[in-house]
Write an enzyme that holds these catalytic residues in place. Sequence first.
Site, PDB file in Angstrom:
ATOM      1  N   ASP A  52       0.833  -1.205   0.000  1.00 13.36           N
ATOM      2  CA  ASP A  52       0.000   0.000   0.000  1.00 13.36           C
ATOM      3  C   ASP A  52       0.875   1.266   0.000  1.00 13.36           C
ATOM      4  O   ASP A  52       2.001   1.252   0.480  1.00 13.36           O
ATOM      5  CB  ASP A  52      -0.907  -0.017   1.245  1.00 13.36           C
ATOM      6  CG  ASP A  52      -2.056   0.956   1.122  1.00 13.36           C
ATOM      7  OD1 ASP A  52      -2.333   1.436   0.004  1.00 13.36           O
ATOM      8  OD2 ASP A  52      -2.695   1.245   2.159  1.00 13.36           O
TER       9      ASP A  52
ATOM     10  N   LEU B 220      11.484 -20.099  -4.319  1.00 13.30           N
ATOM     11  CA  LEU B 220      10.376 -19.299  -3.785  1.00 13.30           C
ATOM     12  C   LEU B 220       9.121 -19.418  -4.657  1.00 13.30           C
ATOM     13  O   LEU B 220       9.199 -19.327  -5.884  1.00 13.30           O
ATOM     14  CB  LEU B 220      10.809 -17.825  -3.731  1.00 13.30           C
ATOM     15  CG  LEU B 220       9.731 -16.825  -3.325  1.00 13.30           C
ATOM     16  CD1 LEU B 220       9.405 -16.942  -1.838  1.00 13.30           C
ATOM     17  CD2 LEU B 220      10.167 -15.390  -3.645  1.00 13.30           C
TER      18      LEU B 220
ATOM     19  N   HIS C 295       3.195   3.585  -8.734  1.00 11.34           N
ATOM     20  CA  HIS C 295       3.082   2.161  -9.083  1.00 11.34           C
ATOM     21  C   HIS C 295       4.353   1.688  -9.788  1.00 11.34           C
ATOM     22  O   HIS C 295       4.830   0.592  -9.536  1.00 11.34           O
ATOM     23  CB  HIS C 295       1.857   1.915  -9.973  1.00 11.34           C
ATOM     24  CG  HIS C 295       0.554   2.262  -9.305  1.00 11.34           C
ATOM     25  ND1 HIS C 295       0.273   1.887  -8.014  1.00 11.34           N
ATOM     26  CD2 HIS C 295      -0.545   2.950  -9.747  1.00 11.34           C
ATOM     27  CE1 HIS C 295      -0.938   2.334  -7.692  1.00 11.34           C
ATOM     28  NE2 HIS C 295      -1.454   2.985  -8.721  1.00 11.34           N
TER      29      HIS C 295
HETATM   30  C1  FPP Z   1      -1.535   0.192  -3.567  1.00 13.83           C
HETATM   31  O1  FPP Z   1      -1.143   1.538  -3.527  1.00 13.83           O
HETATM   32  C2  FPP Z   1      -0.953  -0.502  -4.710  1.00 13.83           C
HETATM   33  C3  FPP Z   1      -1.660  -1.042  -5.755  1.00 13.83           C
HETATM   34  C4  FPP Z   1      -3.125  -0.983  -5.852  1.00 13.83           C
HETATM   35  C5  FPP Z   1      -0.993  -1.677  -6.890  1.00 13.83           C
HETATM   36  C6  FPP Z   1       0.255  -2.440  -6.573  1.00 13.83           C
HETATM   37  C7  FPP Z   1       0.986  -2.657  -7.833  1.00 13.83           C
HETATM   38  C8  FPP Z   1       2.319  -2.619  -7.978  1.00 13.83           C
HETATM   39  C9  FPP Z   1       3.275  -2.434  -6.873  1.00 13.83           C
HETATM   40  C10 FPP Z   1       2.928  -2.744  -9.331  1.00 13.83           C
HETATM   41  C11 FPP Z   1       2.695  -4.003 -10.085  1.00 13.83           C
HETATM   42  C12 FPP Z   1       2.890  -5.244  -9.327  1.00 13.83           C
HETATM   43  C13 FPP Z   1       3.477  -6.372  -9.796  1.00 13.83           C
HETATM   44  C14 FPP Z   1       3.375  -7.609  -8.986  1.00 13.83           C
HETATM   45  C15 FPP Z   1       4.213  -6.436 -11.064  1.00 13.83           C
HETATM   46  P1  FPP Z   1      -2.282   2.649  -3.625  1.00 13.83           P
HETATM   47  O2  FPP Z   1      -2.397   3.086  -5.025  1.00 13.83           O
HETATM   48  O3  FPP Z   1      -3.544   2.128  -3.014  1.00 13.83           O
HETATM   49  O4  FPP Z   1      -1.657   3.766  -2.735  1.00 13.83           O
HETATM   50  P2  FPP Z   1      -2.479   4.842  -1.866  1.00 13.83           P
HETATM   51  O5  FPP Z   1      -3.134   4.089  -0.759  1.00 13.83           O
HETATM   52  O6  FPP Z   1      -1.389   5.738  -1.390  1.00 13.83           O
HETATM   53  O7  FPP Z   1      -3.451   5.521  -2.772  1.00 13.83           O
END
Ligand code: FPP
Length: 253
Positions: A21, A132, A38
């Site tokens: 997150d 893993l 991201h």
């Molecule tokens: C949460 O941060 C994150 C996500 C919804 C997406 C996670 C994706 C990645 C790290 C990239 C792709 C992953 C892989 C496995 C290749 P948020 O956007 O909810 O952050 P916020 O709470 O600050 O808005």
Amino acid sequence: MNALQSLDREKLPKHVAIIMDGNGRWAKERGEDRVYGHHEGVISVREIVNGCAEAGIQYLTLYAFSTENWNRPQEEVNALMELLVNTIRKEADELNKNNVKMHVIGDFETLPAICQKELNEAIELTAANTGLNLILALSYSSRWEITEATKKIAEDVAAGKLKTEDINDTLFHQYLNTAKFPDPELMIRTSGEHRISNFLLYQLAYAELYFTNVHWPEFRKQNLYEALLNYQARERRFGKTSEQIQTKTAQHA
Ligand code: FPP
């Protein structure tokens, strides 16, 4: 001695699950678009996959896209899907070289066709690996998973393949997306929120929960090892008393 060296290899969790997150907030704090967060989050994914492999963790589940994430602005959803496709395409060989076996849990058919294709290729490429197990939760929500499992059990009962009296905790587990994996012993959530957000609700029943204020794009191996050290300092009682646990530990020493 660094945190990795301080870890007790005999007391490692087999399975670590992470809610990644804070990408959006991290980017906004830098005056950047959420999507930038991201992209930077992928660097952390790489780092933590390697960190888990180095520590000897057997299963790592990453909550990469929830069912609820489909409700984000369309441009962000598109950007996340594109990032996923590009990342899998770029990293599949490296994962394979590192003996990582890839899996996906979630409502696979709802992902764009190109995404399904890249994921299937990576799953196939890494299928024989023995290191893993990297499990990506995509278009995943725990209530969806539990509802689907319940439907399948009801169908099997109706078809005479299963008796109602045979339904128990172990059997239910076999109908979940995670049937092949042990339950996580440790769940980490980054970025300061203290919620489970529809993630592995059944499987986290006895997991230790670890929350850190570090945003996902800044989460590094050192942070992972701190979480593992914190886990190792906890007493896991599974409903028993502290005295029962300590007597059992002394008997096994
Ligand atoms: C949460 O941060 C994150 C996500 C919804 C997406 C996670 C994706 C990645 C790290 C990239 C792709 C992953 C892989 C496995 C290749 P948020 O956007 O909810 O952050 P916020 O709470 O600050 O808005």
